[in-house]
Write a protein that holds these residues in place. Sequence first.
Motif, mmCIF file in Angstrom:
data_model
loop_
_atom_site.group_PDB
_atom_site.id
_atom_site.type_symbol
_atom_site.label_atom_id
_atom_site.label_comp_id
_atom_site.label_asym_id
_atom_site.label_seq_id
_atom_site.Cartn_x
_atom_site.Cartn_y
_atom_site.Cartn_z
ATOM 1 N N VAL A 475 38.548 37.301 49.991
ATOM 2 C CA VAL A 475 39.859 37.337 49.326
ATOM 3 C C VAL A 475 39.664 37.150 47.824
ATOM 4 O O VAL A 475 39.093 36.148 47.385
ATOM 5 C CB VAL A 475 40.786 36.233 49.871
ATOM 6 N N ALA A 476 40.119 38.128 47.040
ATOM 7 C CA ALA A 476 40.011 38.033 45.581
ATOM 8 C C ALA A 476 41.107 37.112 45.035
ATOM 9 O O ALA A 476 42.225 37.062 45.569
ATOM 10 C CB ALA A 476 40.127 39.409 44.943
ATOM 11 N N VAL A 477 40.791 36.399 43.972
ATOM 12 C CA VAL A 477 41.768 35.460 43.406
ATOM 13 C C VAL A 477 43.009 36.184 42.889
ATOM 14 O O VAL A 477 44.099 35.606 42.851
ATOM 15 C CB VAL A 477 41.131 34.641 42.267
ATOM 16 N N SER A 478 42.859 37.449 42.499
ATOM 17 C CA SER A 478 44.022 38.180 41.973
ATOM 18 C C SER A 478 45.123 38.322 43.007
ATOM 19 O O SER A 478 46.300 38.440 42.661
ATOM 20 C CB SER A 478 43.590 39.568 41.479
ATOM 21 N N GLY A 479 44.748 38.321 44.289
ATOM 22 C CA GLY A 479 45.759 38.444 45.339
ATOM 23 C C GLY A 479 46.537 37.174 45.588
ATOM 24 O O GLY A 479 47.526 37.196 46.314
ATOM 25 N N LEU A 480 46.095 36.064 44.992
ATOM 26 C CA LEU A 480 46.772 34.782 45.190
ATOM 27 C C LEU A 480 47.420 34.277 43.908
ATOM 28 O O LEU A 480 47.904 33.146 43.868
ATOM 29 C CB LEU A 480 45.768 33.732 45.682
ATOM 30 N N ALA A 481 47.400 35.094 42.866
ATOM 31 C CA ALA A 481 47.814 34.620 41.544
ATOM 32 C C ALA A 481 49.251 35.008 41.227
ATOM 33 O O ALA A 481 49.765 36.014 41.709
ATOM 34 C CB ALA A 481 46.884 35.179 40.477
#
Length: 541
Positions: A475-481
Amino acid sequence: MDESGGSGQPRSGTDEATERHGEQRASSAPAAGATRSGPERPEHPTGPTPTAAPGSSEAAPSPDRPHDPTDSAHEAATHSDPSSGAEDGAEVPGASPDQAEAPAGSGSPDEAGPSAQDAPHGPSDGAHPRPEPENPRTLAHSGTGAGTGKAQPPRRGREPGGGLLMGRPFGVPVYVAPSWFLVAALITWVFGGQLDRVLPELGALRYLVSLFFAVAFYASVLVHELAHTVAALRFKLPVRRIQLQFFGGVSEIEKEAETPGREFVLSFVGPLLSLVLSGLFYLAMLAVEPGTVPGVLLAGLMISNLIVAAFNLLPGLPLDGGRMLRAVVWKITGRPMSGTIAAAWVGRALAVSVLIGLPLLTQSGALGATQDHVGGMDTVTDALLAAILAAIIWTGAGNSLRMARLREHLPELRARSLTRRAVPVETSTPLSEALRRANEAGARALVVVDADGEPLSLVREAAIVGVPEHRRPWVAVSGLAQDLTDGMRVSAELAGEALLDTLRATPATEYLVVEDSGEIYGVLSAADVERAFVKAMARPS
């Protein structure tokens, strides 16, 4: 009445520690759920509702949304009339204390970094060390909160409601509360009964005349409130709304006057306008025939505005006269809190006097009632009215003390001391790697940056909690930002009411804190502000 008070305050989450077997160590993140907190703004009853004719005897909050501490205190104080102060024991719900936790990286024992408690705390590049907020936590892989997938944008605070919107004089919304319709019906019924004695030839039309009187009386109350509003705007104090309700009106002024002179003027203009209206109605009454419908209406409006002015000039909070007394004591002592304490206790004494004295005055005939019309249901009505007025004044005085206590402790909230150390990561960085870097650096927040190091978004703790540990490497951090907006960038120099005003203007769970130069200083969590606020409120004044 005018209402002036403080500003907003974010919500907090709850924190729990989770133990794992073996050598693996885990830490928890705050839950998305939260409680509202803080005291609320003051209200001052504009005046009792006159009902006798002359000549006769007589809004579930969102987890992403910060909340106003003044709103909560208003609710905690039984929704009555507060002013500018606070009282020992003000109820300010907050987050539970954090438990000691160990950091976790991507979830494996090999990735576990040093504990955040032992690690240095500073800005994202380590160049500006700063104090660590109490009970620090690291980013975690388990918790009690919920949150999955892409972080949703924070909801914008809705415009304050409070009933039927009637207009926006001077840009300030004016609402008529549902309780107004009840009191309008009550005035129509009681005043109509009195008109039957003064003008029996009207018949059923007397109720139409009574309804007109009710509307005209509350129009006078609106003029009283507009006087407070215009004065507040003249002093550059924001006014949230005007509300007409059961016992008069409320002008919700969101900040306190900066000087005792302005406080005195702001409080005095309302009763002054009521006195002016009473004089104008008296002059108009001289131009019409007595004993006619216009004459009775004008006499009733003259007396009503005179009562409103006299009632509000009584020297006890939360009335306008109490705020005037507060300004005088403030001027003499140089301490706003001393003025609030004096005016609040006078207000409580006034509440007791109203509770006991009003029924006695009515029974004695001192208010104009004859012995033929005293007794029975009238006695019960007078006692009930006295009890309601006394309760409004008593609780309003207590809320005034709570508000003063809030404002006294607000300067203890400083963005710089509450900010978490942050680690910059690029958009494609896996969550497990980002957590490993954060734990190694002793950081407790993640800032997503572009290739040039410019911040783009903030990774929310609630979103991290929703990602299972075994999926974090994919999971990339951009998807949780959460994408950054202008309102989510706050200065490290903000403190007190200015800080809360900024957070309130753009509700969110995390904010990017920057230096005046534009350099990233760290991330400010609404939950951390909540905890600091609750701790400050718990200290004695």
